[in-house]
Design a protein around this motif. Structure first.
Motif, short mmCIF file in Angstrom:
data_model
loop_
_atom_site.label_atom_id
_atom_site.label_comp_id
_atom_site.label_asym_id
_atom_site.label_seq_id
_atom_site.Cartn_x
_atom_site.Cartn_y
_atom_site.Cartn_z
N THR A 1 -20.65 15.07 3.08
CA THR A 1 -20.66 13.62 3.30
C THR A 1 -21.19 13.33 4.70
N ASP A 2 -21.56 12.08 4.91
CA ASP A 2 -22.11 11.70 6.21
C ASP A 2 -21.09 11.85 7.34
N ASP A 3 -19.81 11.71 7.00
CA ASP A 3 -18.79 11.80 8.05
C ASP A 3 -18.11 13.17 8.10
N SER A 4 -18.64 14.15 7.40
CA SER A 4 -18.10 15.51 7.47
C SER A 4 -18.41 16.10 8.84
N ALA A 5 -17.39 16.61 9.52
CA ALA A 5 -17.60 17.19 10.85
C ALA A 5 -18.45 18.45 10.78
N VAL A 6 -18.31 19.19 9.69
CA VAL A 6 -19.13 20.39 9.46
C VAL A 6 -20.20 20.01 8.43
N THR A 7 -21.46 20.23 8.76
CA THR A 7 -22.54 19.96 7.82
C THR A 7 -22.67 21.11 6.85
N VAL A 8 -22.62 20.80 5.56
CA VAL A 8 -22.75 21.83 4.52
C VAL A 8 -24.12 21.64 3.87
N LEU A 9 -24.85 22.75 3.75
CA LEU A 9 -26.22 22.67 3.25
C LEU A 9 -26.48 23.71 2.16
N VAL A 10 -27.52 23.45 1.38
CA VAL A 10 -28.13 24.45 0.51
C VAL A 10 -29.55 24.65 1.03
N VAL A 11 -29.86 25.88 1.42
CA VAL A 11 -31.18 26.18 1.97
C VAL A 11 -31.77 27.36 1.20
N PRO A 12 -32.79 27.14 0.39
CA PRO A 12 -33.40 28.25 -0.35
C PRO A 12 -33.92 29.32 0.59
N THR A 13 -33.63 30.56 0.26
CA THR A 13 -34.14 31.67 1.07
C THR A 13 -35.57 31.99 0.66
N ASN A 14 -36.29 32.65 1.54
CA ASN A 14 -37.65 33.08 1.24
C ASN A 14 -37.90 34.38 2.01
N GLU A 15 -37.31 35.46 1.49
CA GLU A 15 -37.42 36.74 2.17
C GLU A 15 -38.86 37.24 2.21
N GLU A 16 -39.63 36.91 1.17
CA GLU A 16 -41.02 37.37 1.12
C GLU A 16 -41.82 36.77 2.27
N LEU A 17 -41.66 35.48 2.50
CA LEU A 17 -42.37 34.84 3.61
C LEU A 17 -41.92 35.42 4.95
N ALA A 18 -40.61 35.64 5.08
CA ALA A 18 -40.10 36.22 6.32
C ALA A 18 -40.67 37.61 6.55
N ILE A 19 -40.74 38.42 5.49
CA ILE A 19 -41.31 39.77 5.61
C ILE A 19 -42.79 39.69 5.97
N ALA A 20 -43.51 38.76 5.35
CA ALA A 20 -44.94 38.61 5.65
C ALA A 20 -45.16 38.27 7.12
N ARG A 21 -44.39 37.34 7.63
CA ARG A 21 -44.56 36.94 9.03
C ARG A 21 -44.15 38.04 10.00
N GLN A 22 -43.08 38.75 9.67
CA GLN A 22 -42.69 39.85 10.55
C GLN A 22 -43.69 40.98 10.52
N SER A 23 -44.33 41.20 9.37
CA SER A 23 -45.36 42.24 9.26
C SER A 23 -46.54 41.93 10.15
N VAL A 24 -46.98 40.67 10.11
CA VAL A 24 -48.09 40.26 10.98
C VAL A 24 -47.71 40.42 12.45
N ALA A 25 -46.49 40.02 12.78
CA ALA A 25 -46.04 40.14 14.18
C ALA A 25 -46.02 41.60 14.63
N ALA A 26 -45.62 42.50 13.75
CA ALA A 26 -45.58 43.94 14.10
C ALA A 26 -46.98 44.47 14.38
N LEU A 27 -47.96 44.03 13.60
CA LEU A 27 -49.33 44.50 13.80
C LEU A 27 -49.95 43.91 15.06
N GLN A 28 -49.49 42.73 15.44
CA GLN A 28 -50.00 42.11 16.66
C GLN A 28 -49.31 42.61 17.92
N GLY A 29 -48.30 43.47 17.70
CA GLY A 29 -47.61 44.06 18.85
C GLY A 29 -46.58 43.14 19.46
#
Length: 402
Positions: free
Chosen positions: A374-402
């Motif tokens: 709710t808008d007045d909830s002190a703790v914000t509760v969310l649903v956030v879809p994960t995307n491990e493939e995108l995270a792995i892709a970005r980390q792979s590029v970062a590893a190659l770039q040093g």
């Protein structure tokens, strides 16, 4: 490695014992160029699926091994508009479950790295050996494309010593690298980052509890972008109740079964990893099938569901105390993203802790990050879809770039 007019892509590979999931993704935009799966590897009626846009290609027949499965997927792509290998592949990113004490960053793979991953087999016997099969297969098929290992344990490498340490003989633990490593780190890191961005908050000022709930399940407490607790430990067996894994049990159960049931170590290992959890209690490891049985009044499934929720609430409470101040509780992965009743049950009656769920928001379906409190909830509760493939892709590029 990309040709004229193409956009750099990363081929992300997640190898299982008899399956392969793969995705060709543009790391900058997050666009999925193609994705697919190889199922029932080693069987006469294996299945290979390749999806690109609205076009789906399938093969059903014998697939001898992981290399043959990947080769067939690449072959299917050649009868579509464009061969996957012409899509500017700059790297292959591999999910590797256990990095042990040595690997805690995305790592460019060579023969020495493969040998070191194999040496960690005892820490992840169900995962690391098959992860290596995927690595070896794609290195044969795409020998000129660098492969990068992204480790499930990496995000939790910096857990505080008092959190990572088991209360066992310290010399024995040191000799055998026994500590709490944590898993699903790629997902926890990605989701916590998306949460901060979605809320327009500074990640360093945000305290979050992330609940990755799928067939495998784990929880983490993240303080200012840094994990300070997680539910999995030396192996992915510790913690929450899962599809086929027990989660936390009294270690004495192992010795008791050895003595009273005459079960050997391998039998106990199989029971705890493959025949426990929701499957062991309720006869179903698929959460949708389990909840259908609950709705039908099945007593065993109902007990399994209650045990699952109880363990989840126990960890949420513990992590709220660990953090001191909780700004967000985030549900992700297959069950976390798609089971509104579970989300409601796991946080029911916690209004005095500042947690209030909006029933309409919680029931709404979306593939986008969303707030369900709710808008007045002190703790914000969310649903956030994960995307491990995108995270792995970005980390792979970062590893190659040093």
């Amino acid at each position: 490695m990309s040709d004229a007019g193409s956009v750099d892509t990363v081929f992300v590979l997640n190898a299982g014992s008899s399956s392969l999931k793969y995705q060709l993704v543009q790391p900058e935009s997050g666009t999925v160029v193609a994705h697919g799966v190889v199922e029932r590897i080693g069987e006469s009626e294996a299945k290979v699926v390749l999806v690109r846009g609205d076009d789906t290609k399938e093969f059903i027949g014998e697939i001898a091994d992981h290399r043959a499965g990947l080769a067939k997927a690449l072959e299917l792509s050649r009868v579509q508009d464009r061969d996957l290998t012409s899509e500017g592949i700059t790297a292959v990113g591999h999910r590797v479950v256990h990095g042990g004490p040595k690997f805690y960053k995305p790592t460019v793979i060579d023969d020495d790295v493969i040998e070191a991953i194999n040496e960690l087999e005892d820490l992840a016997p169900l995962h690391n050996p098959v992860n290596v099969l995927g690595i070896e297969a794609i290195r044969e098929l795409l020998p000129d494309v660098p492969s990068v290992a992204v480790f499930d344990t990496a995000f939790f490498h910096g857990l505080p010593d008092h959190v990572a340490t088991y209360a066992i003989d310290r010399e024995l633990a040191k000799k055998h690298d026994i500590r709490r490593y944590g898993f699903h780190g790629t997902s926890h890191e990605y989701v916590s980052g998306v949460t901060a961005e979605f809320l327009g908050a500074d990640r360093e000022s945000l305290n979050q509890i992330v609940l990755h709930l799928g067939n495998g399940a784990s929880a983490s407490a993240i303080e200012g972008g840094r994990p300070v607790e997680t539910s999995m430990g030396l192996t992915p067996l510790e913690g929450l109740v899962m599809g086929t894994r027990s989660g936390d049990v009294d270690p004495g159960v192992v010795m008791y079964l050895r003595r009273s049931a005459d079960m050997d170590v391998d039998q106990i290992d199989t029971m705890l990893n493959r025949k426990a959890g929701l499957k062991g209690l309720g006869g179903e490891n698929d959460f949708r099938a389990l909840t259908e049985k609950v709705e039908e009044g099945d007593a065993d499934a109902t007990l399994a569901y209650k045990v699952y929720v109880h363990r989840l609430r126990k960890y949420i409470g513990a992590y709220m105390v660990t953090l001191g101040r909780t700004d967000a509780i985030v549900f992700t992965a297959g069950v976390g993203e798609n089971a509104p009743k579970l989300r409601a049950d796991s946080l029911a009656g916690l209004e005095s802790f500042g947690i209030q769920i909006d029933p309409e928001r919680n029931a709404a379906r979306s593939r986008e990050p969303r707030i369900i409190s709710t808008d007045d909830s002190a703790v914000t509760v969310l649903v956030v879809p994960t995307n491990e493939e995108l995270a792995i892709a970005r980390q792979s590029v970062a590893a190659l770039q040093g």
